[in-house]
Structure formats: structure tokens, C-alpha cells
Design an enzyme around this catalytic site. Sequence first.
Site, PDB file in Angstrom:
ATOM      1  N   LYS A   1       0.828  -1.208   0.000  1.00 44.52           N
ATOM      2  CA  LYS A   1       0.000   0.000   0.000  1.00 44.52           C
ATOM      3  C   LYS A   1       0.872   1.271   0.000  1.00 44.52           C
ATOM      4  CE  LYS A   1      -2.195  -1.248   3.804  1.00 44.52           C
ATOM      5  NZ  LYS A   1      -1.798  -2.631   4.127  1.00 44.52           N
TER       6      LYS A   1
ATOM      7  N   ARG B   1     -10.068   0.237   8.614  1.00 44.60           N
ATOM      8  CA  ARG B   1      -9.644  -1.133   8.865  1.00 44.60           C
ATOM      9  C   ARG B   1     -10.720  -1.953   9.564  1.00 44.60           C
ATOM     10  NH1 ARG B   1      -4.017  -0.057   8.827  1.00 44.60           N
ATOM     11  NH2 ARG B   1      -2.683  -1.878   9.077  1.00 44.60           N
TER      12      ARG B   1
ATOM     13  N   ARG C   1      11.521  -6.731   5.180  1.00 46.09           N
ATOM     14  CA  ARG C   1      11.478  -5.336   5.622  1.00 46.09           C
ATOM     15  C   ARG C   1      11.935  -5.207   7.070  1.00 46.09           C
ATOM     16  NH1 ARG C   1       5.806  -2.255   5.392  1.00 46.09           N
ATOM     17  NH2 ARG C   1       5.478  -3.235   7.394  1.00 46.09           N
TER      18      ARG C   1
ATOM     19  N   ARG D   1      10.795  -1.470  12.697  1.00 46.91           N
ATOM     20  CA  ARG D   1       9.411  -1.472  13.184  1.00 46.91           C
ATOM     21  C   ARG D   1       9.194  -2.599  14.180  1.00 46.91           C
ATOM     22  NH1 ARG D   1       4.955  -0.376   8.544  1.00 46.91           N
ATOM     23  NH2 ARG D   1       3.780  -1.674   9.989  1.00 46.91           N
TER      24      ARG D   1
ATOM     25  N   ARG E   1      -1.128  -9.742  12.982  1.00 47.55           N
ATOM     26  CA  ARG E   1      -1.643  -8.704  12.065  1.00 47.55           C
ATOM     27  C   ARG E   1      -2.449  -9.345  10.939  1.00 47.55           C
ATOM     28  NH1 ARG E   1       3.919  -6.171  10.751  1.00 47.55           N
ATOM     29  NH2 ARG E   1       2.877  -4.739   9.311  1.00 47.55           N
TER      30      ARG E   1
HETATM   31  P1  ATP Z   1       1.910  -2.151   5.676  1.00 53.51           P
HETATM   32  O1  ATP Z   1       2.137  -0.727   6.003  1.00 53.51           O
HETATM   33  O2  ATP Z   1       3.133  -2.898   5.355  1.00 53.51           O
HETATM   34  O3  ATP Z   1       0.831  -2.348   4.647  1.00 53.51           O
HETATM   35  P2  ATP Z   1       0.312  -2.624   7.992  1.00 53.51           P
HETATM   36  O4  ATP Z   1      -0.919  -2.310   7.231  1.00 53.51           O
HETATM   37  O5  ATP Z   1       0.224  -3.763   8.922  1.00 53.51           O
HETATM   38  O6  ATP Z   1       1.470  -2.899   6.993  1.00 53.51           O
HETATM   39  P3  ATP Z   1       0.427   0.058   9.027  1.00 53.51           P
HETATM   40  O7  ATP Z   1      -0.670   0.479   8.136  1.00 53.51           O
HETATM   41  O8  ATP Z   1       1.694   0.807   8.966  1.00 53.51           O
HETATM   42  O9  ATP Z   1       0.864  -1.442   8.836  1.00 53.51           O
HETATM   43  O10 ATP Z   1      -0.165   0.053  10.520  1.00 53.51           O
HETATM   44  C1  ATP Z   1       0.627  -0.352  11.605  1.00 53.51           C
HETATM   45  C2  ATP Z   1      -0.231  -0.507  12.841  1.00 53.51           C
HETATM   46  O11 ATP Z   1      -0.866   0.741  13.163  1.00 53.51           O
HETATM   47  C3  ATP Z   1      -1.389  -1.510  12.728  1.00 53.51           C
HETATM   48  O12 ATP Z   1      -0.998  -2.839  12.946  1.00 53.51           O
HETATM   49  C4  ATP Z   1      -2.328  -0.964  13.830  1.00 53.51           C
HETATM   50  O13 ATP Z   1      -1.873  -1.330  15.102  1.00 53.51           O
HETATM   51  C5  ATP Z   1      -2.183   0.535  13.700  1.00 53.51           C
HETATM   52  N1  ATP Z   1      -3.187   1.101  12.766  1.00 53.51           N
HETATM   53  C6  ATP Z   1      -2.932   1.688  11.563  1.00 53.51           C
HETATM   54  N2  ATP Z   1      -4.079   2.079  10.966  1.00 53.51           N
HETATM   55  C7  ATP Z   1      -5.085   1.721  11.812  1.00 53.51           C
HETATM   56  C8  ATP Z   1      -6.508   1.823  11.774  1.00 53.51           C
HETATM   57  N3  ATP Z   1      -7.149   2.366  10.734  1.00 53.51           N
HETATM   58  N4  ATP Z   1      -7.221   1.330  12.824  1.00 53.51           N
HETATM   59  C9  ATP Z   1      -6.614   0.804  13.876  1.00 53.51           C
HETATM   60  N5  ATP Z   1      -5.284   0.666  13.978  1.00 53.51           N
HETATM   61  C10 ATP Z   1      -4.511   1.119  12.977  1.00 53.51           C
HETATM   62 MG    MG Z   2       2.096   0.977   5.271  1.00 48.92          MG
END
Ligand code: ATP
Ligand code: MG
Length: 191
Positions: free
Chosen positions: A14, A90, A128, A134, A145
Site C-alpha cells: 500500500k 480497517r 522489511r 518497526r 496482524r
Molecule cells: P503495511 O504498512 O506494510 O501495509 P500494515 O498495514 O500492517 O502494513 P500500518 O498500516 O503501517 O501497517 O499500521 C501499523 C499498525 O498501526 C497496525 O498494525 C495498527 O496497530 C495501527 N493502525 C494503523 N491504521 C489503523 C486503523 N485504521 N485502525 C486501527 N489501527 C490502525
Molecule cells: Mg504501510
Amino acid sequence: MLNIILCGAPGSGKGTQSDFIVQKYGLDHLSTGDVLRAEIKSGSELGKEIESLIAQGQLVPDHKMIHLIDHYLETRSENCKGIIFDGFPRTVEQAEALTLLLERRHMEAVMIDLFVEEDEVIKRLLERGRTSGRADDNFETIKQRLKIYHDVTKPVCQYYLKKHNYFAINGNNTMEDTFAQIDTILRLIQK
Ligand code: ATP
Ligand code: MG
């Protein structure tokens, strides 16, 4: 305005695809993961509250996320070409709230869902994790996750599918191949 919700498992690309979209279409990029990590780094109250949740692969509570997005839209949604929502919504509750927040501002968003095989995302996240620093890029947290992604986030795709605001693409191959598919969709829907 061209507002896009990028959905996909952790490690589905993403963030990478957001960079490509920003370059070609000049949209604003809102990565909730990046915003939350910046909060932790700043040492704020919110940062302290969410640090262990993120390290355990848990979601930050909906009301906190919705407040954060509301604030972002309030300060940033005017005079921009559009927004890429990366990592939000999410949960179905977040999706319902986003619909209201956008409607209030006469905006709407289309979901683009990146499909990547589970083996492939685990491989990418472990790779990564060697350099990202991270707290959540380790095998145990990745598993957690992915479980939350399947149980809680996947239904959000159904929500947009039902609204006829949904495109799915194959994100297993190269970054360029994935972007070519996204580009085709964006050219189609651009007003
Ligand atoms: P990537 O960025 O590689 O796609 P990812 O989607 O698991 O991976 P991030 O989007 O960076 O990672 O989010 C990291 C963490 O931040 C999540 O695991 C969660 O704990 C929190 N987080 C991020 N967005 C939300 C959301 N919309 N609702 C709740 N928690 C969130
Ligand atoms: Mg991301």
C-alpha cells in the site's frame, strides 16, 4: 476529487503504490500507520497509549482513529486534488464513519484492494523487518496482524463492494505491474 482507499494485507504494498500514485496524480497521502508511528515518536499522550497495541499487532480503538481522520479532513481536505487513504478504514465501524465524514464534505472514495498471497506478504514483511526498525515486523506479530486483517478488515472490502465502489487487483508481481493495474483504474474513474 479523486479519493482512494487502498486496502490489502500488511505488506501488500500500500505504501509503495501510494508513492507511485502521488507522483503521477498529485494526490495527498494519508498513511495512518505513519501518522501513528509519528505520534509514538513525539512522546504524546496518544503515542504512549498506542505504542504497545501496535507492537502487539493489535488495532488502535476505532474512536481514536475516527477522531484522527476527522481532524485530518478538517485541516487538509480543501484545495487538494484528492486523498489516498492508506491503512484506513480497517474495521466496518471505521468504514461507516468515513462514509459520514466524507458525505458531510460532499466527497466520496473508491476502494482499490491489493490481493497478495499470504506466503508472499510474510516474506516481504520479514525482509522489511531486517531494516525497518518497526516493532511489528517480526514473525509472531506478523501472524497476529494477518489474523486481524482476515477477521476484521476483510469485511470492509465487502462493505465497499456492496456500495459498488470497489476494484480488486493482483499485487503479487512487481511494483510496476501492480501500479499499471492501478493506473488503468484511476484513468477510468478520474473525473
Ligand atoms: P503495511 O504498512 O506494510 O501495509 P500494515 O498495514 O500492517 O502494513 P500500518 O498500516 O503501517 O501497517 O499500521 C501499523 C499498525 O498501526 C497496525 O498494525 C495498527 O496497530 C495501527 N493502525 C494503523 N491504521 C489503523 C486503523 N485504521 N485502525 C486501527 N489501527 C490502525
Ligand atoms: Mg504501510
